[in-house]
Motif scaffolding. Structure first.
Motif, PDB file in Angstrom:
ATOM      1  N   ALA A 715      17.326  -8.351 -29.804  1.00  0.00           N
ATOM      2  CA  ALA A 715      18.561  -7.989 -30.501  1.00  0.00           C
ATOM      3  C   ALA A 715      18.248  -7.379 -31.861  1.00  0.00           C
ATOM      4  O   ALA A 715      18.905  -6.425 -32.300  1.00  0.00           O
ATOM      5  CB  ALA A 715      19.448  -9.229 -30.648  1.00  0.00           C
ATOM      6  N   ALA A 716      17.247  -7.940 -32.532  1.00  0.00           N
ATOM      7  CA  ALA A 716      16.872  -7.399 -33.843  1.00  0.00           C
ATOM      8  C   ALA A 716      16.335  -5.980 -33.719  1.00  0.00           C
ATOM      9  O   ALA A 716      16.630  -5.098 -34.549  1.00  0.00           O
ATOM     10  CB  ALA A 716      15.833  -8.308 -34.496  1.00  0.00           C
ATOM     11  N   LEU A 717      15.545  -5.741 -32.684  1.00  0.00           N
ATOM     12  CA  LEU A 717      15.021  -4.389 -32.470  1.00  0.00           C
ATOM     13  C   LEU A 717      16.154  -3.399 -32.207  1.00  0.00           C
ATOM     14  O   LEU A 717      16.135  -2.262 -32.688  1.00  0.00           O
ATOM     15  CB  LEU A 717      14.032  -4.383 -31.296  1.00  0.00           C
ATOM     16  CG  LEU A 717      12.665  -5.012 -31.572  1.00  0.00           C
ATOM     17  CD1 LEU A 717      11.834  -5.045 -30.296  1.00  0.00           C
ATOM     18  CD2 LEU A 717      11.926  -4.227 -32.650  1.00  0.00           C
ATOM     19  N   HIS A 718      17.139  -3.819 -31.429  1.00  0.00           N
ATOM     20  CA  HIS A 718      18.304  -2.959 -31.201  1.00  0.00           C
ATOM     21  C   HIS A 718      18.970  -2.614 -32.530  1.00  0.00           C
ATOM     22  O   HIS A 718      19.323  -1.454 -32.791  1.00  0.00           O
ATOM     23  CB  HIS A 718      19.314  -3.659 -30.277  1.00  0.00           C
ATOM     24  CG  HIS A 718      19.048  -3.438 -28.820  1.00  0.00           C
ATOM     25  ND1 HIS A 718      18.979  -2.189 -28.263  1.00  0.00           N
ATOM     26  CD2 HIS A 718      18.837  -4.329 -27.814  1.00  0.00           C
ATOM     27  CE1 HIS A 718      18.739  -2.306 -26.955  1.00  0.00           C
ATOM     28  NE2 HIS A 718      18.645  -3.597 -26.658  1.00  0.00           N
ATOM     29  N   GLY A 719      19.139  -3.609 -33.371  1.00  0.00           N
ATOM     30  CA  GLY A 719      19.833  -3.373 -34.627  1.00  0.00           C
ATOM     31  C   GLY A 719      19.069  -2.444 -35.557  1.00  0.00           C
ATOM     32  O   GLY A 719      19.678  -1.713 -36.355  1.00  0.00           O
ATOM     33  N   ARG A 720      17.740  -2.468 -35.478  1.00  0.00           N
ATOM     34  CA  ARG A 720      16.944  -1.691 -36.423  1.00  0.00           C
ATOM     35  C   ARG A 720      16.454  -0.347 -35.863  1.00  0.00           C
ATOM     36  O   ARG A 720      16.098   0.543 -36.638  1.00  0.00           O
ATOM     37  CB  ARG A 720      15.730  -2.516 -36.852  1.00  0.00           C
ATOM     38  CG  ARG A 720      16.130  -3.816 -37.542  1.00  0.00           C
ATOM     39  CD  ARG A 720      14.925  -4.534 -38.087  1.00  0.00           C
ATOM     40  NE  ARG A 720      15.296  -5.846 -38.639  1.00  0.00           N
ATOM     41  CZ  ARG A 720      14.504  -6.579 -39.381  1.00  0.00           C
ATOM     42  NH1 ARG A 720      13.283  -6.145 -39.654  1.00  0.00           N
ATOM     43  NH2 ARG A 720      14.905  -7.747 -39.839  1.00  0.00           N
TER      44      ARG A 720
END
Length: 740
Positions: A715-720
């Motif tokens: 999820a963090a990778l998606h956000g960044r």
């Protein structure tokens, strides 16, 4: 006929012009048109046996149309009526038809109706004739200077035979003149008239196929020349020049001559014949054509036929037209000549016709939406994602990047085919090379992804984001650089025999074909789609210069090549890109491929070094994330069982150096390019690998931090990263193996 009418007719005959008096009365007196009234010809036989059907005589003035009608009138037993379409109307037509019907009923005689200038009749007048021509009440003889297929009722044309009369030749016109000079009754045979040969030549040449013109000029010369002391009327060249000073050029601005002449002009310019182009343009100007019409046609031609071979051509014509408007005639003729000569001598290309291929595609192909990344982002980028994924070309090297611009259904469709002429010759190579790189990037976005150890094809992004295959990794720009380096290392001469081990969409094969123009190129296609793509791209090259496609896979390449090219085939250079980088048996494959090389032959491969490629945790946007990501990546890149990452250029060099009779050199180069990250790509990294597949990045994270922890990283990778541009490093090993 009373005495007054008889006297009138006698006076008309006596005072009639020479051209009218000398009109032939029989076929024996008729001069020219041998192709329709020569011995044994259909029209001659029909006239002689009085079995004429409806005919339309079509040809320029002075070629004998009316004369043939009068000969028919003199020989037929049928009733002969005549009228001129300029003077007659529906009433006159009805009167003629009534007369024909009465004659047929009372005397069983047919009626021939001659209509001069029949094209002058309007549709209603022509329609009035139609049923009576069809039922045989009248036999129509129509005479026209205009093409009957355009100017005469189609139904009337279909019920008539069309005979085209041609302009008389010089010998025919001389015969007409000599007839007039020798005939004592109708001509000047009773008078002592002598004409010099050069005088007759001048009359004939200036008359340009018009018998009436020759006779009118001859009459003027005879009647205005004072007899010599012995009574001889001598026609010299000077007299002839005064009698026919300037001929009237056959040119009707709304008729056939207009369209035929402008057609001849355009075809002469298109054919790069400046002499013919000047002649036909001079004819139009001489006849009074509007120069602006000629300029308009040259403006069209500048784009249609010269086009990109000389993009300046349109500017030259437009400037000449503007100058003409300032200057006017007669000096403006210099500007006409300037534009004409420029176009006639310019290199030619009709590649702008590509627009009509595109237009045809629009009309026939199924409707397809504008790709998401090409849509206007100023209005609804937040709600619908319009504009997301668009790569700004100016942010890349050479201000270009591979990117989808066509609708999905038209991917790979080619419209523009640059010619080999003029300026276009200079851009042809760049257009084709970029197109090849773009199609390659579109069809095979193989970023050799170091995160999952697989070579991915183009279609794994899902239907919603199929455009991803052309944006991942800015592959087109990197592919261009890889291609350039391969050909720096490959010693391809003009007469080399070259093999591309995996053609894909032709990135290497077509460049090799350009370099080995007098040799030959073979290329291996792994599947039907690749074979079709290579053949389609190759069809735009000369048959002898296009790569020869062999259907095989890597394991069968040697066998298939020998079957297709011969068992003794020996290639000078073999090239390939990402042929062995994910194979376990790298040395064995190279050793087998080298069997296709002749003595001194060279194998050049560009292989992606996945173990030295980009790490996610090195990206600025990701560097602050959990240490688990770094650990998972290191585990992935050090997997000794994964053939994609368990090698380096140095280990390969040692393996290949052990092959007998070869020299090996391996260099490596890092290529950094801007890459647009996609949500589908992140999800792919976190997929669960199937049985027998190397563990994915997600599998390794789940083993380190559990499913919940791995999901947080995802999820963090998606956000960044989603739709973000990042600098992405790809390392390529360039392998050169030479047979000693």
């Amino acid at each position: 006929m009373d005495a007054f009418e008889r006297h009138r007719d006698e006076m008309l005959k006596k005072n009639a012009p020479l051209a009218d008096r000398m009109r032939p009365r029989t076929l024996e007196e008729f001069v020219g048109q041998e192709h329709i009234v020569g011995p044994g010809r259909l029209l001659r036989r029909a006239i002689q046996i009085d079995q004429l059907s409806s005919v339309i005589l079509y040809g320029p003035p002075g070629t004998g149309k009316t004369t043939l009608a009068r000969i028919i009138a003199n020989t037929t037993k049928a009733q002969f009526l005549s009228m001129n379409a300029v003077l007659a109307g529906v009433k006159e037509i009805r009167d003629a038809i009534d007369t024909a019907q009465k004659t047929l009923s009372l005397y069983s005689r047919r009626t021939i109706l001659f209509i001069d200038e029949v094209h002058r009749f309007n549709k209603a007048q022509q329609d009035a004739l139609l049923p009576h021509v069809e039922n045989g009440t009248i036999i129509l003889i129509g005479a026209t200077t205009e093409n009957p297929y355009f100017e005469v009722n189609k139904a009337l044309v279909s019920r008539s035979r069309i005979f085209q009369l041609k302009q008389l030749g010089e010998e025919d016109l001389k015969a007409v003149a000599r007839q007039a000079l020798s005939d004592p009754e109708r001509g000047y045979g009773a008078r002592n008239v002598a004409i010099d040969d050069d005088a007759l030549e001048h009359l004939v040449r200036v008359a340009a196929g018009d018998a009436r013109g020759v006779l009118n000029a001859l009459e003027l010369a005879v009647e205005t020349t004072q007899p010599l002391a012995d009574g001889t009327i001598r026609i010299t060249r000077a007299v002839a020049e005064e009698s026919i000073q300037q001929r009237a050029v056959l040119y009707d601005k709304d008729g056939d001559a207009h369209y035929d002449t402008i057609s001849a002009f355009i075809k002469s310019v298109r054919g790069s014949d400046p002499d013919a182009a000047l002649y036909w343009m001079a004819k139009m100007i001489y006849a009074g054509e509007d120069p602006r019409f000629i300029f308009r046609r040259m403006m069209i031609l500048a784009c249609e036929d010269v086009g990109m071979a000389d993009p300046a051509a349109l500017g030259v014509v437009v400037s000449a037209a503007q100058a003409f408007d300032y200057v006017g005639l007669p000096e403006g003729r210099y500007h006409l000549a300037h534009a004409c000569l420029y176009l006639a001598t310019a290199p030619k290309s009709n590649s702008s016709m590509a627009f009509f291929d595109a237009l045809d595609a629009v009309s026939k192909e199924a409707a397809d939406d504008v790709p998401l990344h090409l849509r206007d982002a100023s209005r609804d980028d937040a709600g619908f994602g319009h504009g997301k994924g668009y790569l700004y070309p100016h942010a890349y090297r050479d201000h270009w990047v591979a990117q989808q611009y066509l609708p999905q259904a038209l991917q790979g469709r080619l419209f523009y085919d640059p010619s080999r002429q003029g300026y276009e010759k200079n851009i042809r190579l760049e257009v084709m090379r970029r197109r090849e790189a773009q199609i390659e990037a579109m069809a095979h976005t193989e970023t050799s992804d170091a995160l999952d150890g697989t070579e991915r094809g183009a279609g794994q992004g899902g239907a919603g984001e199929r455009w991803m295959k052309r944006t991942l990794g800015a592959a087109g720009g990197m592919l261009e650089r890889v291609r350039d380096r391969i050909f720096e290392l490959a010693p391809i001469r003009r007469d080399s025999l070259v093999l591309d081990l995996h053609g894909r969409s032709g990135l290497l094969a077509f460049e090799a074909a350009r370099r080995a123009a007098d040799g030959g190129v073979w290329v291996v296609a792994y599947d039907d789609k690749e074979e079709e793509t290579l053949n389609t791209m190759g069809s735009r090259l000369d048959a002898l210069r296009r790569p020869l496609v062999v259907r095989a896979v890597l394991e069968t390449t040697v066998v298939k090549l020998r079957e297709a090219a011969g068992k003794d085939v020996a290639f000078d250079v073999i090239i390939g890109r990402n042929i062995i980088f994910n194979r376990r048996d790298k040395r064995e494959i190279v050793q087998e491929i080298l069997e296709l090389c002749g003595p001194g032959g060279t194998l050049v491969l560009a292989e992606t070094v996945a173990s030295a490629g980009q790490r996610l945790h090195e990206l600025p946007a990701v560097s602050s994330m959990a240490e688990a990501l770094r650990t998972a990546e290191e585990e992935l890149f050090n997997d000794e069982k994964n053939p994609m990452v368990n090698w380096s250029p140095s280990t390969l060099e040692k393996q290949f150096a052990a092959i007998a009779g070869v020299s090996v050199h391996i260099s490596e180069s890092a290529h950094t390019s801007r890459r647009r990250m996609s949500p589908k790509e992140v999800d792919f990294w976190f997929r669960r690998a199937g049985a027998g597949e190397p563990k994915s990045l997600g599998d390794r994270l789940r083993g380190l931090v559990g499913s919940e922890g791995a999901e947080k990283v995802r999820a963090a990778l998606h956000g960044r990263l989603d739709y973000k541009d990042v600098e992405w490093r790809t390392v390529v090993a360039y392998i050169v193996v030479r047979r000693c």
